[in-house]
Structure formats: structure tokens, C-alpha cells
Enzyme design. Sequence first.
Site, PDB file in Angstrom:
ATOM      1  CG  ASP A  17      33.902  46.405  40.865  1.00 34.09           C
ATOM      2  OD1 ASP A  17      32.956  45.600  40.866  1.00 34.09           O
ATOM      3  OD2 ASP A  17      34.446  46.826  41.905  1.00 34.09           O
ATOM      4  CG  ASN A  19      29.435  43.802  35.280  1.00 29.16           C
ATOM      5  OD1 ASN A  19      29.766  44.872  34.797  1.00 29.16           O
ATOM      6  ND2 ASN A  19      30.023  42.659  34.964  1.00 29.16           N
ATOM      7  CD1 TRP A  22      25.047  50.092  34.185  1.00 30.80           C
ATOM      8  CD2 TRP A  22      23.698  48.301  33.904  1.00 30.80           C
ATOM      9  NE1 TRP A  22      24.355  50.255  33.005  1.00 30.80           N
ATOM     10  CE2 TRP A  22      23.526  49.170  32.806  1.00 30.80           C
ATOM     11  CE3 TRP A  22      22.971  47.105  33.944  1.00 30.80           C
ATOM     12  CZ2 TRP A  22      22.651  48.894  31.755  1.00 30.80           C
ATOM     13  CZ3 TRP A  22      22.094  46.829  32.902  1.00 30.80           C
ATOM     14  CH2 TRP A  22      21.943  47.720  31.816  1.00 30.80           C
ATOM     15  CG  ASN A  65      35.101  36.709  40.746  1.00 30.29           C
ATOM     16  OD1 ASN A  65      35.556  37.170  39.711  1.00 30.29           O
ATOM     17  ND2 ASN A  65      34.793  37.494  41.774  1.00 30.29           N
ATOM     18  CD1 TRP A  66      37.310  29.837  41.852  1.00 27.40           C
ATOM     19  CD2 TRP A  66      35.545  29.025  40.742  1.00 27.40           C
ATOM     20  NE1 TRP A  66      37.740  29.444  40.602  1.00 27.40           N
ATOM     21  CE2 TRP A  66      36.676  28.942  39.909  1.00 27.40           C
ATOM     22  CE3 TRP A  66      34.319  28.578  40.252  1.00 27.40           C
ATOM     23  CZ2 TRP A  66      36.625  28.437  38.617  1.00 27.40           C
ATOM     24  CZ3 TRP A  66      34.257  28.073  38.961  1.00 27.40           C
ATOM     25  CH2 TRP A  66      35.402  28.004  38.156  1.00 27.40           C
ATOM     26  NE  ARG A 182      37.646  45.871  46.881  1.00 28.37           N
ATOM     27  CZ  ARG A 182      36.551  46.572  47.181  1.00 28.37           C
ATOM     28  NH1 ARG A 182      36.629  47.651  47.939  1.00 28.37           N
ATOM     29  NH2 ARG A 182      35.372  46.200  46.719  1.00 28.37           N
ATOM     30  CB  SER A 184      40.437  42.932  43.617  1.00 27.33           C
ATOM     31  OG  SER A 184      39.623  43.865  44.264  1.00 27.33           O
TER      32      SER A 184
HETATM   33  C1  FPP Z   1      32.290  42.886  38.664  1.00 26.59           C
HETATM   34  O1  FPP Z   1      30.971  43.309  38.835  1.00 26.59           O
HETATM   35  C2  FPP Z   1      32.395  42.065  37.487  1.00 26.59           C
HETATM   36  C3  FPP Z   1      32.725  40.754  37.483  1.00 26.59           C
HETATM   37  C4  FPP Z   1      33.004  39.950  38.678  1.00 26.59           C
HETATM   38  C5  FPP Z   1      32.806  40.007  36.225  1.00 26.59           C
HETATM   39  C6  FPP Z   1      33.341  40.766  35.049  1.00 26.59           C
HETATM   40  C7  FPP Z   1      32.895  40.022  33.884  1.00 26.59           C
HETATM   41  C8  FPP Z   1      32.382  40.558  32.755  1.00 26.59           C
HETATM   42  C9  FPP Z   1      32.313  41.992  32.443  1.00 26.59           C
HETATM   43  C10 FPP Z   1      31.823  39.642  31.739  1.00 26.59           C
HETATM   44  C11 FPP Z   1      32.751  38.568  31.219  1.00 26.59           C
HETATM   45  C12 FPP Z   1      33.865  39.071  30.393  1.00 26.59           C
HETATM   46  C13 FPP Z   1      34.222  38.621  29.162  1.00 26.59           C
HETATM   47  C14 FPP Z   1      35.566  38.962  28.632  1.00 26.59           C
HETATM   48  C15 FPP Z   1      33.346  37.790  28.318  1.00 26.59           C
HETATM   49  P1  FPP Z   1      30.255  42.941  40.197  1.00 26.59           P
HETATM   50  O2  FPP Z   1      29.324  41.821  39.929  1.00 26.59           O
HETATM   51  O3  FPP Z   1      31.246  42.696  41.266  1.00 26.59           O
HETATM   52  O4  FPP Z   1      29.469  44.273  40.440  1.00 26.59           O
HETATM   53  P2  FPP Z   1      29.035  44.881  41.837  1.00 26.59           P
HETATM   54  O5  FPP Z   1      30.298  45.152  42.615  1.00 26.59           O
HETATM   55  O6  FPP Z   1      28.323  46.127  41.440  1.00 26.59           O
HETATM   56  O7  FPP Z   1      28.142  43.874  42.495  1.00 26.59           O
END
Ligand code: FPP
Length: 228
Positions: A17, A19, A22, A65-66, A182, A184
Site C-alpha cells: 500500500d 503507491n 509516494w 480495485n475495479w 486493516r 482489506s
Molecule cells: C496500493 O497503493 C497499491 C495497489 C492498489 C496496487 C499494488 C500493485 C503494485 C505494487 C504493482 C503491480 C504488482 C505486480 C506484482 C506487477 P495505492 O494506490 O492504494 O496507494 P495510496 O493508498 O497511497 O493511494
Amino acid sequence: MADNSQNQARHVAIIMDGNGRWAKRRALPRAMGHKRGVEAVRTLVRSLKDMPIECLTLYAFSSENWKRPQDEVSDLMNLMRSFIRSDLDEFVANGVRLKIVGDWRALDSDIVDMLEDALERTRNGTRTVAVALNYGAQQEIAMAARAAASEDEITPESIERHLFTADLPPVDLLIRTSGEVRLSNFLLWQMAYAEMIFVETLWPDFTPRHLHEALDTFAMRERRYGGR
Ligand code: FPP
């Protein structure tokens, strides 16, 4: 010699979690956060060869996530495509067995084809990297209970035999990054006795050193499985 095998995590699961945050902190598009997230996955999978872990399960795309904007969903699917293209040979060379958990056959047909090929090519690997794709634990448990009921009594054991993870050990350790606390809808059945570690690090910044630290913390915890 002391037997510390109890203290070694065989199966580690990670909710990757942070990304988006970041990227936001760097005024970059969210897609860049996911891209760096994939690089963190790559580095971690490479580091497994020096660790005693038998199975690493990564939550890459949940059945919820959809609900994200269409652009972001396609970015994530494209990252999946390019990850398989770029990293499959390395998985095979390093003895990594890929496993997919979730309703992944409902993904775009080209991804399904790529995954089928990847599963076939990695099937003799000795260490498992399981990727959760279009995965939801409640849906998995309902599906397993239906399958168990159609052939047998419903018991914990009969349900377990129908989970996606039937061939894997139970989850010993769950790690979630980014400070959220959590589950999820991730591996709810499999984590019945898991230890949990929540770290502030955002997923793209998560390195093998963070995993080593979590394993050290895990090794110091006393697990009683309801006993005393
Ligand atoms: C959560 O960050 C991350 C995800 C919903 C996707 C995780 C996927 C990857 C790391 C890439 C794909 C994996 C592989 C194996 C190729 P968020 O977007 O919810 O972050 P935020 O809560 O800070 O907005």
C-alpha cells in the site's frame, strides 16, 4: 541445538500500500507510484533466494480495485503485462514458481493467456511467489464453502481444500505498508493465526532490508495458537 523452526516464517503475505501517496509526495502521476511499486516487487522477489521463506503472497489487485478510475485500472493491468514480459525468464532461472490467487480468469483474455503460459513455465520452481489478482477473501471463502458443500460436509478442513491456497502453508506473517491498519479482504481464512506487522514505509520504498526487519520481529514473537 535449539529448535527455532517455529520462529521462521514459511509464508509471508504483503499488502503493498502507498503507491499513490509516494507519487503525490513527489508531485508525480499516480501511475509513477505504481511503476515504482513494481520495481519494489522485482527487488524483493530477487532477494528471496537469500531468505528461508517458502512462499510470498502479494496483493496486487483486489476485487474492489475495479472501483478505481478506468485509467488507473488500465495502468495497473499494463504494468502486469510488462512485468510478466520482463521478469518471467528470471523467475524460471531462479526457481520461482508463480501462482495466481483470485478470479484471474475474468481479466482481459491476453493477460489470462500470458498468465497461463507463465504458470506453465514456472511450475517446477521450488519457491512460490503468489500474486493476488482480482482477489477477495470473502468471495474465496464463499466459493470454497459452496464447493465443499457439493461434495462433502462443511468443515474447516473441507473448506480449506477448496481455497486458492490449498497447496500453500498457512500465512505466518502479514506485512502491510503505508501505515494503514486493516486487512482489506485479503486472505482472511489463511491469516487466522498470522502475526501482523504494519509499517509506515510506503510500498515503493519497501526494500529487502524492511522484510528482514519484519522477519526478525516475527522471530521474537511467541505464537500460542490459542494454547498457553
Ligand atoms: C496500493 O497503493 C497499491 C495497489 C492498489 C496496487 C499494488 C500493485 C503494485 C505494487 C504493482 C503491480 C504488482 C505486480 C506484482 C506487477 P495505492 O494506490 O492504494 O496507494 P495510496 O493508498 O497511497 O493511494
